[in-house]
Design a protein around this motif. Structure first.
Motif, PDB file in Angstrom:
ATOM      1  N   ARG A  96     -50.442 -59.796  -4.322  1.00  0.00           N
ATOM      2  CA  ARG A  96     -50.575 -61.234  -3.195  1.00  0.00           C
ATOM      3  C   ARG A  96     -48.916 -61.515  -3.606  1.00  0.00           C
ATOM      4  O   ARG A  96     -47.777 -61.884  -3.141  1.00  0.00           O
ATOM      5  N   GLN A 103     -41.189 -59.309   0.184  1.00  0.00           N
ATOM      6  CA  GLN A 103     -40.517 -60.460   1.461  1.00  0.00           C
ATOM      7  C   GLN A 103     -39.857 -61.690   0.795  1.00  0.00           C
ATOM      8  O   GLN A 103     -38.653 -61.320   2.008  1.00  0.00           O
ATOM      9  N   LYS A 133     -55.138 -54.716   5.418  1.00  0.00           N
ATOM     10  CA  LYS A 133     -55.308 -55.039   6.405  1.00  0.00           C
ATOM     11  C   LYS A 133     -55.011 -56.576   6.425  1.00  0.00           C
ATOM     12  O   LYS A 133     -53.461 -56.893   6.951  1.00  0.00           O
ATOM     13  N   ASN A 134     -55.538 -57.264   6.618  1.00  0.00           N
ATOM     14  CA  ASN A 134     -55.778 -58.868   6.425  1.00  0.00           C
ATOM     15  C   ASN A 134     -53.968 -59.603   5.788  1.00  0.00           C
ATOM     16  O   ASN A 134     -54.464 -60.609   5.743  1.00  0.00           O
ATOM     17  N   THR A 135     -54.594 -58.915   4.344  1.00  0.00           N
ATOM     18  CA  THR A 135     -53.363 -59.653   3.449  1.00  0.00           C
ATOM     19  C   THR A 135     -51.826 -59.844   3.862  1.00  0.00           C
ATOM     20  O   THR A 135     -50.717 -60.241   3.510  1.00  0.00           O
ATOM     21  N   VAL A 136     -52.137 -58.340   4.440  1.00  0.00           N
ATOM     22  CA  VAL A 136     -50.476 -57.993   5.030  1.00  0.00           C
ATOM     23  C   VAL A 136     -50.193 -58.825   6.521  1.00  0.00           C
ATOM     24  O   VAL A 136     -48.954 -57.980   6.770  1.00  0.00           O
ATOM     25  N   VAL A 137     -50.580 -59.109   7.372  1.00  0.00           N
ATOM     26  CA  VAL A 137     -50.971 -58.917   8.774  1.00  0.00           C
ATOM     27  C   VAL A 137     -49.270 -59.625   8.856  1.00  0.00           C
ATOM     28  O   VAL A 137     -48.752 -59.629   9.820  1.00  0.00           O
ATOM     29  N   ASP A 138     -49.123 -61.228   8.431  1.00  0.00           N
ATOM     30  CA  ASP A 138     -47.126 -61.494   8.486  1.00  0.00           C
ATOM     31  C   ASP A 138     -46.208 -61.278   7.114  1.00  0.00           C
ATOM     32  O   ASP A 138     -45.616 -62.236   6.927  1.00  0.00           O
ATOM     33  N   THR A 139     -46.494 -60.085   6.830  1.00  0.00           N
ATOM     34  CA  THR A 139     -45.489 -59.236   5.786  1.00  0.00           C
ATOM     35  C   THR A 139     -44.819 -58.471   6.475  1.00  0.00           C
ATOM     36  O   THR A 139     -45.335 -57.722   8.149  1.00  0.00           O
ATOM     37  N   LEU A 141     -44.962 -55.610   5.470  1.00  0.00           N
ATOM     38  CA  LEU A 141     -46.248 -53.733   5.947  1.00  0.00           C
ATOM     39  C   LEU A 141     -46.687 -54.508   6.395  1.00  0.00           C
ATOM     40  O   LEU A 141     -48.487 -53.320   6.487  1.00  0.00           O
ATOM     41  N   ARG A 142     -46.270 -54.930   8.030  1.00  0.00           N
ATOM     42  CA  ARG A 142     -48.443 -55.177   8.418  1.00  0.00           C
ATOM     43  C   ARG A 142     -48.153 -54.125   9.649  1.00  0.00           C
ATOM     44  O   ARG A 142     -49.660 -53.715  10.112  1.00  0.00           O
ATOM     45  N   ASP A 143     -47.351 -53.144   9.779  1.00  0.00           N
ATOM     46  CA  ASP A 143     -47.325 -52.076  10.751  1.00  0.00           C
ATOM     47  C   ASP A 143     -47.333 -50.911   9.299  1.00  0.00           C
ATOM     48  O   ASP A 143     -47.126 -49.539  10.214  1.00  0.00           O
TER      49      ASP A 143
END
Length: 614
Positions: A96, A103, A133-139, A141-143
């Motif tokens: 994290r 970021q 996926k939940n960890t990177v959702v707002d970063t 790396l989300r896709d």
């Protein structure tokens, strides 16, 4: 050819170094302690041959929380990050923290790599995928693609290699046209070569023979040799890992955190204006006045935080701020940075540098400062350049502007074509500042004409000292040409100004000129109107050779002719007695004329006589 830097990130013991070994065959752990302990402590480096024939540089960063400072030294300039997460462990604290740092540093693209996938079953791996996926959702790396690999068995390595190749094809090439800059991450001495520094060339192009500066120390050197991935080259381009052999530089004078760059391309400073964002996981309030560690490139320096819009920030909030340092830092506007608590050492946030040469902000001026920083943050390149000139008082040296803003000639020329700035010699000035200066000069001239109605105008030097002290005469004259002022005999006046004598003043003027004409080389003492006398002196109609002695300008010219004639008759040298007798005046007046000639550079004294200066 595109030059790309790939970096790793992730928690300790999640297999970052083993992954690089599987991809490249290179062991990035170079320290004996790393090999004996089995963990990465400092930055490691490798390179990878891509399917399209290009070669990508790789930097491996340590994952242990104690070595975050070293991780930060390698995270800047990454074009593509491999976020490594062990399938048997999942998302961990440094996963994290590393993700948050990337970021903040504005890394744009990456691949999520689940290592050690041979150690878990499908059901467990599916659960880890969902957590990732939940960890990177707002970063950023989300896709990002998630690829499962095993560095031990080779499973997934070909698929990862193909994905890296596809990502690199889409990556934006770095700017190779601006001055070069290398944040130094290693320095050592090589036998037979001398001082060598290594780092990632983040921008520009560097060639063998180029002059260099080490910032912020200002140590000058020259590039003797260049190596990329162990091969000697003549030129290195932005995005490449490079070893630079320097001449004229001592190894002990250089540290990690220094910056190797083109001479005069950086502006070391002790204050920065920034946009600061606090990470969403921050557990504490960040108050104005807090001491923080500032990380940019490979440098880590203590600073004091001064918030402009508020007294404190909490998790997820952003604000404009000023960072004040106890020593100089070498950064550019647009650079990203990370800040960490002084104690305990944990990441607080980061942001972008907006102004590298700010004034110390006061609370009463914070609203004006915030407006200026908004323009720097949100405006296009032209707006940012214009705002930087405004921040520096509306006028800047052209080279200084290019240095601070990495501004290209094309961007500056475009602003000039739009009429927003004006290029005057080696300076640039905003159009609004030109208007302000014009208004100031107009006001000053009106006041001068009112107080000195019989003077033709203000002397150029006097006007320059009041309007732009320190600027050269040639620049000031070119600036004045932008306005509709009257410039004559080194004096500046309003265009519609004319000297107008009253009847009494005209009578006094005629009397002065008549008595001086009649007195010729033996002038009388003048007691007429002081204002008229000063006006005649200012316009050069009469000349004071010393206090209390005044000649008409016509008489001065006649005296020069007489002196020249005597010099021809007497082999070039004329004595005081010879000149006195020629012009038929007293010794006092003759000496006053000759000393005046010396002062204005017409003659020079040699022994008992004087000669005409060529």
């Amino acid at each position: 050819m595109k030059h790309i830097l790939i970096g790793t990130a992730g928690h300790v013991d999640h297999g970052k170094t083993a992954l690089i070994r599987a991809l490249t065959g290179i062991d990035a752990d170079r320290l004996q302690e790393e090999k004996s302990r089995g963990i990465t402590i400092d930055l490691g480096f490798a390179h990878m041959n891509l399917p399209n024939g290009d070669v990508a540089s790789i930097v491996d960063v340590p994952g242990h929380e104690k070595f975050i400072k070293n991780m930060l030294a390698g995270a800047g300039g990454m074009d593509l990050v491999l976020l490594v997460i062990a399938a048997d462990d999942g998302v961990m604290p440094q996963t994290r923290e590393h993700l948050g740092i990337l970021q903040l540093l504005n890394v744009q693209d990456g691949i999520i790599v689940l290592t050690k996938s041979d150690l878990v079953d499908t059901e467990w791996q599916d659960m880890i995928w969902e957590d990732v996926k939940n960890t990177v959702v707002d970063t950023f790396l989300r896709d990002a693609p998630i690829i499962s690999v095993s560095s031990h068995t080779g499973q997934g390595i070909p698929e990862l290699m193909q994905c890296i190749d596809e990502k690199i094809k889409k990556a934006t090439a770095k700017n190779t046209t601006i001055p070069f800059r290398i944040p130094i991450d290693r320095v050592f001495s090589a036998e037979g070569f001398g001082t060598v520094v290594t780092g990632t060339l983040t921008e520009g192009t560097i060639k063998v023979g180029d002059s260099t500066d080490i910032y912020p120390e200002g140590i000058q050197g020259r590039v003797r040799n260049l190596q990329v991935h162990g091969s000697q080259v003549e030129t290195v381009y932005a995005g490449q890992r490079v070893a630079v052999n320097l001449s004229g530089v001592k190894r002990d004078d250089i540290l990690r955190g220094h910056v190797l760059a083109r001479p005069d391309s950086l502006h070391p400073t002790r204050m920065l204006d920034v946009k600061l964002s606090i990470i969403k996981d921050c557990s504490k309030e960040i108050a104005s006045g807090t001491r923080l560690h500032f990380h940019n490139g490979t440098q880590s320096i203590l600073c004091k935080l001064v918030l402009m819009e508020t007294d404190k920030l909490t998790a997820g909030q952003s604000a404009y701020a000023q960072l004040r340092f106890g020593e100089e830092v070498a950064v550019k506007a647009g650079d990203n940075f990370v800040v960490r608590f002084y104690s305990p050492m944990e990441t607080v946030g980061g942001g972008v540098v907006l102004n590298t040469a700010p004034k110390k902000h006061r609370k009463s001026q914070s609203s004006e400062a915030v407006k200026a920083l908004e323009a720097l943050e949100k405006g296009d390149a032209g707006t940012q350049i214009h705002q930087e000139i405004t921040n520096q008082g509306g006028i800047m040296l052209l080279e200084e502007l290019k240095k601070r803003m990495s501004a290209s000639t094309q961007e500056i020329d475009s602003l000039a074509e739009q009429g927003r700035i004006i290029k005057i010699g080696t300076y640039v000035i905003t159009d609004s500042h030109r208007e302000n200066l014009g208004s100031r000069i107009t006001t000053l001239l009106k006041s001068y004409h009112h107080e000195n109605p019989l003077h033709q105008g203000v002397g150029m030097a006097e006007l320059r000292s009041q309007i732009l002290p320190g600027k050269k005469t040639a620049f000031f004259e070119e600036l004045l040409s932008l306005y509709n002022f009257k410039i004559q005999d080194g004096r500046v006046a309003l265009q519609d100004f004319e000297i107008t004598y009253t009847k009494e003043q005209k009578t006094a003027r005629d009397a002065i000129l008549s008595s001086l004409s009649q007195g010729s080389f033996s002038p009388p003492t003048i007691n007429e109107d002081k204002q008229v006398l000063e006006a005649l002196l200012a316009e050069g109609t009469i000349i004071s050779t010393e206090p209390g002695i005044i000649f008409s300008a016509e008489t001065i010219e006649k005296a020069k002719v007489c002196f020249s004639s005597l010099a021809n008759q007497h082999g070039g040298s004329v004595t005081l007695a010879q000149f006195r007798d020629e012009v038929q005046t007293s010794r006092k007046f003759a000496l006053s004329l000759l000393e005046y000639f010396d002062r204005v550079g017409f003659t020079r004294k040699v022994g008992e006589g004087r000669e005409i200066l060529s």
